[in-house]
Design a protein around this motif. Structure first.
Motif, PDB file in Angstrom:
ATOM      1  N   VAL A 194      30.138  31.746  82.671  1.00 20.05           N
ATOM      2  CA  VAL A 194      30.093  30.284  82.686  1.00 20.05           C
ATOM      3  C   VAL A 194      28.705  29.831  83.124  1.00 20.05           C
ATOM      4  O   VAL A 194      27.940  30.602  83.701  1.00 20.05           O
ATOM      5  N   SER A 195      28.397  28.563  82.834  1.00 20.13           N
ATOM      6  CA  SER A 195      27.080  28.017  83.175  1.00 20.13           C
ATOM      7  C   SER A 195      27.028  27.527  84.621  1.00 20.13           C
ATOM      8  O   SER A 195      26.062  27.780  85.339  1.00 20.13           O
ATOM      9  N   GLU A 196      28.054  26.812  85.044  1.00 21.52           N
ATOM     10  CA  GLU A 196      28.151  26.325  86.414  1.00 21.52           C
ATOM     11  C   GLU A 196      29.542  25.796  86.666  1.00 21.52           C
ATOM     12  O   GLU A 196      30.371  25.721  85.754  1.00 21.52           O
ATOM     13  N   SER A 197      29.824  25.410  87.912  1.00 18.20           N
ATOM     14  CA  SER A 197      31.145  24.923  88.278  1.00 18.20           C
ATOM     15  C   SER A 197      31.027  23.745  89.230  1.00 18.20           C
ATOM     16  O   SER A 197      29.996  23.553  89.892  1.00 18.20           O
ATOM     17  N   ILE A 198      32.103  22.965  89.298  1.00 15.31           N
ATOM     18  CA  ILE A 198      32.230  21.865  90.256  1.00 15.31           C
ATOM     19  C   ILE A 198      33.398  22.184  91.171  1.00 15.31           C
ATOM     20  O   ILE A 198      34.509  22.451  90.700  1.00 15.31           O
ATOM     21  N   VAL A 199      33.175  22.182  92.473  1.00 14.95           N
ATOM     22  CA  VAL A 199      34.245  22.414  93.447  1.00 14.95           C
ATOM     23  C   VAL A 199      34.342  21.184  94.341  1.00 14.95           C
ATOM     24  O   VAL A 199      33.390  20.848  95.053  1.00 14.95           O
ATOM     25  N   THR A 200      35.475  20.509  94.281  1.00 13.82           N
ATOM     26  CA  THR A 200      35.677  19.320  95.101  1.00 13.82           C
ATOM     27  C   THR A 200      36.792  19.564  96.119  1.00 13.82           C
ATOM     28  O   THR A 200      37.520  20.551  96.050  1.00 13.82           O
ATOM     29  N   GLY A 201      36.913  18.646  97.060  1.00 15.91           N
ATOM     30  CA  GLY A 201      37.928  18.758  98.103  1.00 15.91           C
ATOM     31  C   GLY A 201      37.629  17.765  99.205  1.00 15.91           C
ATOM     32  O   GLY A 201      36.616  17.054  99.161  1.00 15.91           O
ATOM     33  N   ASN A 202      38.494  17.698 100.200  1.00 15.45           N
ATOM     34  CA  ASN A 202      38.182  16.820 101.321  1.00 15.45           C
ATOM     35  C   ASN A 202      37.088  17.455 102.179  1.00 15.45           C
ATOM     36  O   ASN A 202      36.714  18.612 101.972  1.00 15.45           O
ATOM     37  N   ALA A 203      36.587  16.701 103.133  1.00 17.54           N
ATOM     38  CA  ALA A 203      35.438  17.176 103.913  1.00 17.54           C
ATOM     39  C   ALA A 203      35.747  18.474 104.660  1.00 17.54           C
ATOM     40  O   ALA A 203      34.907  19.380 104.730  1.00 17.54           O
ATOM     41  N   THR A 204      36.945  18.588 105.201  1.00 13.41           N
ATOM     42  CA  THR A 204      37.310  19.803 105.939  1.00 13.41           C
ATOM     43  C   THR A 204      37.331  21.013 105.021  1.00 13.41           C
ATOM     44  O   THR A 204      36.802  22.080 105.354  1.00 13.41           O
ATOM     45  N   MET A 205      37.964  20.864 103.855  1.00 18.24           N
ATOM     46  CA  MET A 205      38.044  21.988 102.916  1.00 18.24           C
ATOM     47  C   MET A 205      36.658  22.415 102.447  1.00 18.24           C
ATOM     48  O   MET A 205      36.374  23.615 102.311  1.00 18.24           O
ATOM     49  N   LEU A 206      35.765  21.464 102.202  1.00 17.15           N
ATOM     50  CA  LEU A 206      34.415  21.816 101.748  1.00 17.15           C
ATOM     51  C   LEU A 206      33.610  22.454 102.873  1.00 17.15           C
ATOM     52  O   LEU A 206      32.830  23.386 102.630  1.00 17.15           O
ATOM     53  N   HIS A 207      33.777  21.961 104.090  1.00 15.55           N
ATOM     54  CA  HIS A 207      33.085  22.589 105.225  1.00 15.55           C
ATOM     55  C   HIS A 207      33.511  24.054 105.368  1.00 15.55           C
ATOM     56  O   HIS A 207      32.672  24.947 105.527  1.00 15.55           O
ATOM     57  N   ILE A 208      34.806  24.293 105.319  1.00 18.17           N
ATOM     58  CA  ILE A 208      35.293  25.661 105.475  1.00 18.17           C
ATOM     59  C   ILE A 208      34.832  26.527 104.303  1.00 18.17           C
ATOM     60  O   ILE A 208      34.408  27.673 104.503  1.00 18.17           O
ATOM     61  N   TYR A 209      34.902  26.013 103.095  1.00 14.72           N
ATOM     62  CA  TYR A 209      34.450  26.761 101.919  1.00 14.72           C
ATOM     63  C   TYR A 209      32.989  27.182 102.061  1.00 14.72           C
ATOM     64  O   TYR A 209      32.604  28.308 101.735  1.00 14.72           O
ATOM     65  N   GLU A 210      32.187  26.278 102.603  1.00 16.72           N
ATOM     66  CA  GLU A 210      30.750  26.543 102.758  1.00 16.72           C
ATOM     67  C   GLU A 210      30.427  27.357 103.998  1.00 16.72           C
ATOM     68  O   GLU A 210      29.285  27.765 104.204  1.00 16.72           O
ATOM     69  N   GLY A 211      31.420  27.563 104.864  1.00 10.50           N
ATOM     70  CA  GLY A 211      31.152  28.294 106.097  1.00 10.50           C
ATOM     71  C   GLY A 211      30.495  27.432 107.154  1.00 10.50           C
ATOM     72  O   GLY A 211      29.825  27.949 108.060  1.00 10.50           O
ATOM     73  N   LEU A 212      30.705  26.117 107.078  1.00 13.99           N
ATOM     74  CA  LEU A 212      30.175  25.185 108.074  1.00 13.99           C
ATOM     75  C   LEU A 212      31.279  24.862 109.086  1.00 13.99           C
ATOM     76  O   LEU A 212      32.408  24.551 108.698  1.00 13.99           O
TER      77      LEU A 212
END
Length: 502
Positions: A194-212
């Motif tokens: 694939v060329s790229e992806s979009i990952v969305t979510g609430n702020a908590t889910m994105l923080h955890i996904y990113e390791g923040l």
């Protein structure tokens, strides 16, 4: 050191364990999909397993949630049962939920080429779609319950788990789940890259996904480490991942994507409610975007309800009163084994109609010997405690909507279009919802459903790069209304406790 024999999905494995370990602790390590809705606080009674051997005696919590039949069958609560020696545990295979992944989006130009993934990390569920970007055609999709669910059903539980189990543990778990789902999609579609992806979510889910570290999201003044609107440190299927921008700590990228999918900034005064574990709302009026979020909790999705479950086979999804007889429908017309959110709303509406529940939520079944309200001949019942759980959740949603309107000096009648997004919102009967006071009755005839708006908006960002800048600007210009400090919200919240039309 002792041995635990684990029976799961017709497979058996032996696990070395130490005396004093809880069954839930062991399952968190070896069965990541095992759910602990209340994060092991002994309050939901949902973490049932069949266990035998050297185990701790039944606790008071277990005696409260388990029937005599359960106890005779060897059923225990994993969070409250500890290993004292050699033992055996059987985890029942759970039906997969019929998670709603459809969505509607407004017409928009598709400018990109190749393939990509649109991903929505919900607190409860995760949706992954492989999309051909020139056409918008969905080539494959995977839907699953969030792999972090063994650490609790809501964002506060997940934030706390980052302190106890470790941020890396939760971060890697969700990233690995998404990668696995993506690889399954690629294999199904016969696509190599694939060329790229979009990952969305609430702020908590994105923080955890990113390791923040999300700890600051749980305490005032609710600071965020990142608003995102940038590329992730992670890749998906080897390709870059773009993370849409959040508005604040509890108004995340998922609501921005839903606003995009709902086309909220066109067509006059519009109101959006994304109803899920986190109730996020947005009001667009006079070129102003006002947003808020309220902790609805997971009751609408079955957690915390005695017979609650996702919309899986056998879940009661609709309840009605016909000729003074209660009728019900289940997912896939299977024998009833529980009830999902849409069925719960219908059931409460019927209970109001038959006057077996008053507007305060007090339950008084017509059968004097019954303590619960039986749903026809299903064998499934609604308890007084279930009613209180829904009461708290629906009051938070309706109170939040009324507070948004009050902030702008508006009435429900001033709204031209009321958009409901989210998996739960896609299946509910809006007449039942208005009858029990989930949202103001004045919005009922203006209601439209767009399905998973967060996923729909993510797909739009995948197919048109220019929309990313638009959503970033939208998020920066939006105003976040803090309900936690709003006197109006507290008043509305208390008023909306009544099961009545508002």
């Amino acid at each position: 050191m002792f041995e635990l024999t684990l029976h799961l999905n017709h497979q058996t494995q032996s696990i070395p364990v130490e005396a004093g370990q809880s069954i839930s602790e062991i399952l968190q390590q070896h069965v990541p999909s095992f759910a602990l809705p209340c994060a092991g606080n002994h309050t939901c009674g949902k973490c049932r397993v069949q266990a035998s051997g050297a185990l701790s005696p039944l606790s008071n919590a277990e005696k409260k949630f388990l029937t005599d039949t359960d106890i005779q069958a060897g059923i225990r609560l994993a969070c409250d049962c500890t290993i004292l020696g050699n033992a055996a545990v059987t985890v029942q295979t759970e039906q997969k939920a019929r998670i709603i992944a459809w969505y509607q989006t407004p017409p928009f130009e598709k400018t990109e080429t190749g393939y990509g993934f649109a991903v929505d990390i919900g607190t409860t569920t995760v949706a992954v779609q492989l999309i051909q970007r020139e056409t918008g055609r969905i080539l494959a999709e995977r839907l699953a319950e969030n792999a972090q669910r063994s650490y609790g059903a809501d964002v506060i539980s997940r934030i706390e788990a980052c302190k106890t189990a470790g941020l890396d543990t939760l971060s890697d778990r969700i990233a690995q789940q998404i990668e696995q789902l993506a690889q399954e999609c690629l294999q199904e579609a016969g696509i190599c890259a694939v060329s790229e992806s979009i990952v969305t979510g609430n702020a908590t889910m994105l923080h955890i996904y990113e390791g923040l570290d999300p700890a600051s999201l749980a305490v005032s003044p609710f600071d965020v480490q990142s608003y995102f609107g940038c590329f992730s440190r992670r890749t998906l299927a080897g390709a870059p991942v773009y993370l849409p921008r959040c508005i604040g700590a509890y108004v995340g990228a998922d609501i921005i994507c839903a606003i995009l999918a709902a086309d909220l900034e066109h067509g006059g005064t519009q109101l959006l409610a994304d109803i899920g574990t986190n109730g996020e709302m947005a009001l667009f009026h006079a070129d102003k975007l006002l947003c808020c979020a309220t902790a609805a909790g997971p009751a609408f999705e079955g957690a915390g309800i005695s017979a609650g479950m996702p919309a899986a086979s056998g879940a009661i999804r609709a309840v009605s009163l016909q000729d003074d007889t209660v009728h019900y429908e289940t997912v896939q017309d299977a024998p009833a084994v529980g009830i999902c959110g849409s069925g719960i709303l219908d059931a409460l509406a019927v209970m109001l109609e038959t006057e077996e529940m008053d507007d305060s939520g007090y339950l008084e079944p017509q059968d004097e010997d019954a303590e619960d309200w039986a749903i026809g001949t299903s064998g499934i019942s609604i308890t007084q405690k279930d009613i209180r759980q829904i009461q708290l959740a629906k009051s938070a949603i309706c109170g939040g909507l009324l507070t948004l309107l009050d902030e702008e000096g508006m009435e429900p009648e001033d709204i031209q279009r009321f958009v409901i997004a989210g998996g739960f919102g896609s299946t509910m009967n809006h007449a039942s919802a208005a009858k029990i006071g989930l949202f103001p009755a004045g919005l009922q005839d203006k209601t439209v459903f767009i399905g998973n708006g967060a996923l729909g908006g993510a797909a739009m960002l995948l197919l048109n790069r220019a929309l990313r800048e638009k959503t970033e600007q939208m998020a920066q210009n939006a105003e976040e209304l803090s309900l936690s400090t709003s006197p109006s919200f507290m008043d509305y919240y208390i008023d909306c406790m009544a099961f009545d039309e508002f």
